[in-house]
Design an enzyme around this catalytic site. Structure first.
Site, PDB file in Angstrom:
ATOM      1  N   TRP A  45     -11.895  12.657   7.973  1.00  0.00           N
ATOM      2  CA  TRP A  45     -10.500  12.268   8.189  1.00  0.00           C
ATOM      3  C   TRP A  45     -10.216  10.956   7.479  1.00  0.00           C
ATOM      4  O   TRP A  45     -10.944  10.038   7.505  1.00  0.00           O
ATOM      5  CB  TRP A  45     -10.185  12.089   9.689  1.00  0.00           C
TER       6      TRP A  45
ATOM      7  N   GLU B  49     -14.114  -0.714   5.899  1.00  0.00           N
ATOM      8  CA  GLU B  49     -13.484  -0.861   7.217  1.00  0.00           C
ATOM      9  C   GLU B  49     -14.315  -0.240   8.345  1.00  0.00           C
ATOM     10  O   GLU B  49     -14.187  -0.665   9.480  1.00  0.00           O
ATOM     11  CB  GLU B  49     -12.053  -0.308   7.219  1.00  0.00           C
TER      12      GLU B  49
ATOM     13  N   GLU C   8      -4.674  -7.314   4.776  1.00  0.00           N
ATOM     14  CA  GLU C   8      -3.788  -6.243   5.242  1.00  0.00           C
ATOM     15  C   GLU C   8      -3.015  -6.727   6.468  1.00  0.00           C
ATOM     16  O   GLU C   8      -3.577  -7.374   7.352  1.00  0.00           O
ATOM     17  CB  GLU C   8      -4.616  -5.014   5.624  1.00  0.00           C
TER      18      GLU C   8
ATOM     19  N   GLU D 118      -8.897   2.306  -2.215  1.00  0.00           N
ATOM     20  CA  GLU D 118      -9.699   2.044  -1.020  1.00  0.00           C
ATOM     21  C   GLU D 118     -10.436   3.300  -0.548  1.00  0.00           C
ATOM     22  O   GLU D 118      -9.874   4.400  -0.594  1.00  0.00           O
ATOM     23  CB  GLU D 118      -8.749   1.551   0.071  1.00  0.00           C
TER      24      GLU D 118
ATOM     25  N   ASP E 284      -5.023   4.058  -0.370  1.00  0.00           N
ATOM     26  CA  ASP E 284      -6.196   4.344   0.479  1.00  0.00           C
ATOM     27  C   ASP E 284      -6.500   5.838   0.420  1.00  0.00           C
ATOM     28  O   ASP E 284      -5.693   6.661   0.864  1.00  0.00           O
ATOM     29  CB  ASP E 284      -5.871   3.915   1.926  1.00  0.00           C
TER      30      ASP E 284
ATOM     31  N   ARG F 171     -13.747  -4.786   2.942  1.00  0.00           N
ATOM     32  CA  ARG F 171     -12.645  -4.328   3.790  1.00  0.00           C
ATOM     33  C   ARG F 171     -12.883  -4.488   5.286  1.00  0.00           C
ATOM     34  O   ARG F 171     -12.109  -3.969   6.093  1.00  0.00           O
ATOM     35  CB  ARG F 171     -12.409  -2.828   3.506  1.00  0.00           C
TER      36      ARG F 171
ATOM     37  N   HIS G 169      -9.041   7.127   1.959  1.00  0.00           N
ATOM     38  CA  HIS G 169      -9.507   7.385   3.316  1.00  0.00           C
ATOM     39  C   HIS G 169     -10.689   8.351   3.390  1.00  0.00           C
ATOM     40  O   HIS G 169     -10.669   9.324   4.151  1.00  0.00           O
ATOM     41  CB  HIS G 169      -8.346   7.860   4.199  1.00  0.00           C
TER      42      HIS G 169
ATOM     43  N   TYR H 298      -2.959  11.636   6.004  1.00  0.00           N
ATOM     44  CA  TYR H 298      -3.238  10.286   6.490  1.00  0.00           C
ATOM     45  C   TYR H 298      -2.280   9.271   5.864  1.00  0.00           C
ATOM     46  O   TYR H 298      -2.045   9.288   4.661  1.00  0.00           O
ATOM     47  CB  TYR H 298      -4.682   9.861   6.161  1.00  0.00           C
TER      48      TYR H 298
ATOM     49  N   ARG I  42       0.854  -1.177   0.000  1.00  0.00           N
ATOM     50  CA  ARG I  42       0.000   0.000   0.000  1.00  0.00           C
ATOM     51  C   ARG I  42       0.896   1.235   0.000  1.00  0.00           C
ATOM     52  O   ARG I  42       1.811   1.347   0.821  1.00  0.00           O
ATOM     53  CB  ARG I  42      -0.889   0.004   1.242  1.00  0.00           C
TER      54      ARG I  42
HETATM   55  O1  EZ4 Z   1      -7.373   4.627   9.585  1.00  0.00           O
HETATM   56  O2  EZ4 Z   1      -7.493   1.560  11.422  1.00  0.00           O
HETATM   57  O3  EZ4 Z   1      -6.762   0.909   5.770  1.00  0.00           O
HETATM   58  N1  EZ4 Z   1      -6.493   1.241   6.887  1.00  0.00           N
HETATM   59  C1  EZ4 Z   1      -6.945   2.307   7.515  1.00  0.00           C
HETATM   60  C2  EZ4 Z   1      -6.555   2.461   8.959  1.00  0.00           C
HETATM   61  C3  EZ4 Z   1      -7.558   3.248   9.765  1.00  0.00           C
HETATM   62  C4  EZ4 Z   1      -7.368   2.941  11.234  1.00  0.00           C
HETATM   63  C5  EZ4 Z   1      -8.384   3.678  12.103  1.00  0.00           C
HETATM   64  O4  EZ4 Z   1      -8.332   3.193  13.392  1.00  0.00           O
HETATM   65  O5  EZ4 Z   1      -7.642   3.101   6.930  1.00  0.00           O
HETATM   66  O6  EZ4 Z   1      -5.274   3.047   9.056  1.00  0.00           O
HETATM   67 CO    CO Z   2      -8.383   2.174   5.099  1.00  0.00          CO
END
Ligand code: EZ4
Ligand code: CO
Length: 423
Positions: free
Chosen positions: A423, A283, A360, A257, A231, A304, A233, A174, A162
């Protein structure tokens, strides 16, 4: 005769009756919540209830509202216990509730498999593969640092990576480690130990301008075959996500992702219509209902969820079976905030299901491994949960007692004008 709230038939005087259920909170480098269930005969089962930044809410949910329901119940009755916890609360779903249910479910599967003298994957149907392909994390504040970080993860044995990058004009992005390791375990922990969450900045336009060039540099350096993941995010609007997916097509991502926020499943229709970049999401999802449109309309390629946040092995198995109808595969969440217990549950599931995609894997710290002793094997980019009966994880109370809980929070973001963003 008055029936007990759990139903008279659920209680038993057999040796498999639940004698105790205890919530363990420890912080070896980061916070973890673990449920330990013990039967009358002394068989122990462990479950992961860690919800990053909201740990104590799940601990209270378990201690105050779930443990009293468990005492005296037959540990063998996993399905009945799951349904009881899900339906009897009336207030369904949500991360706190579903993490608590997940911990109970994992602990009961652990007990059942230990009683059977088998590793859990045997009870889930047995191994469908010899090893579990895992992806590692790499990041960089600039391209040379990112390339070094990828090389370090390849040297650790990862065969899929990743890739996260800093973005000019954004202070803290992030997934980008402040000091990416040039060798060994990759360390990135977004939650920071502090009484309040930290504020970060964000600029989607700057991100969209920068990321394709970084992926191009990575692809040029490592050739066409290395699986690369990214990702986003939850930061983008649907049309921005569609544009990013299109822009990244030449670099052949394994997946993009969380390209949009997770609440709105219909969003993915627009993204899907514009790009062949594979999509992964889930997730922060808790139940199969969060996936309903995504699966039925084939809007994603990878599921995920973690076992910990999606209601346990019982519930995630059902999500993955539903996904299999559409050739949608697993890509289970495995950050360090999923404890080694939650990781073990994921690995047994990964080994057993047919529609496995990738797992992961962020290796836990030495401190975490001193509390949770696992039977995982890591060989040539592949994980294996091992052959120990149950989940294959032991909890060391002495080690845990050296790491008391410390408040820690995930950050949040604001745009340049001060607006709170995802976030
Ligand atoms: O931000 O698990 O793909 N992984 C992620 C993680 C999440 C954290 C949040 O607790 O997006 O890093
Ligand atoms: Co993620």
């Amino acid at each position: 005769m008055t029936a007990t709230p759990t139903g008279p038939s659920a209680r038993t005087s057999a040796g498999t009756a639940i004698r105790s259920a205890e919530v363990l909170v420890t912080s070896p480098g980061r916070n973890f919540v673990t449920l330990r269930v013990v039967t009358e005969d002394g068989v122990v089962g462990l479950g992961d209830a860690t919800l990053n930044g909201r740990e104590l809410a799940v601990a209270s949910y378990l201690t105050d509202h779930v443990v009293p329901l468990l005492l005296g119940r037959d540990a063998h009755r996993i399905e009945d216990t799951w349904q009881l916890l899900y339906r009897s609360a009336y207030w369904r779903r949500g991360p706190v509730t579903m993490s608590a249910i997940a911990a109970v479910d994992m602990a009961l599967w652990d007990i059942k498999a230990r009683l059977a003298g088998m590793p859990l994957h045997q009870l889930l149907g047995g191994a469908s593969r010899t090893g579990i392909m895992a992806y590692g994390h790499a990041s960089g504040r600039d391209v040379p640092e990112l390339l070094d970080s990828i090389r370090a993860q390849l040297a650790e044995g990862f065969r899929a990576i990743r890739v996260q990058t800093a973005v000019p004009g954004i202070d803290k992005v992030y997934g980008v480690s402040a000091r990416p390791s040039t060798s060994g375990r990759y360390d990135y922990e977004p939650a920071q130990r502090a009484p309040l969450p930290a504020e970060e900045d964000w600029d989607s336009a700057a991100y969209l301008r920068h990321v394709p060039g970084v992926l191009e540099a990575v692809r040029n350096e490592f050739g066409p075959a290395l699986p690369l993941l990214h990702d986003a995010h939850h930061r983008l609007t649907p049309i921005q996500a569609a544009r990013l997916g299109k822009a990244l097509e030449p670099y052949d991502l394994f997946w993009l992702e969380d390209c949009t926020p997770a609440e709105n499943q219909e969003t993915l229709r627009l993204v899907r219509a514009h790009t062949t970049t594979p999509l992964a999401i889930g997730e922060v999802f808790n139940t199969v209902w969060d996936y309903q449109t995504l699966l039925r309309e084939q809007l994603i390629d990878y599921v995920r969820s973690s076992v910990t946040h999606a209601g346990g092995i019982t519930a995630l198995r059902r999500i993955l079976d539903a996904a299999a109808q559409y050739q949608i595969k697993s890509g289970l969440h495995g950050p360090t905030d999923v404890s080694p217990v939650g990781m073990a549950a994921a690995l047994h599931l990964d080994l057993a299901i047919h529609n496995f995609g990738i797992q992961e894997y962020m290796q836990h710290s030495g401190a975490t491994e001193s509390v949770f002793r696992t039977s995982f094997r890591w060989e040539g980019g592949y994980l294996h949960p091992g052959e120990h009966p149950g989940l294959g994880v032991e909890y060391d109370d002495d080690a845990a007692s050296r790491f008391p809980y410390q408040a820690a929070y995930l950050p949040f973001t604001r745009l340049k004008d001060g607006t709170v963003h995802d976030w």
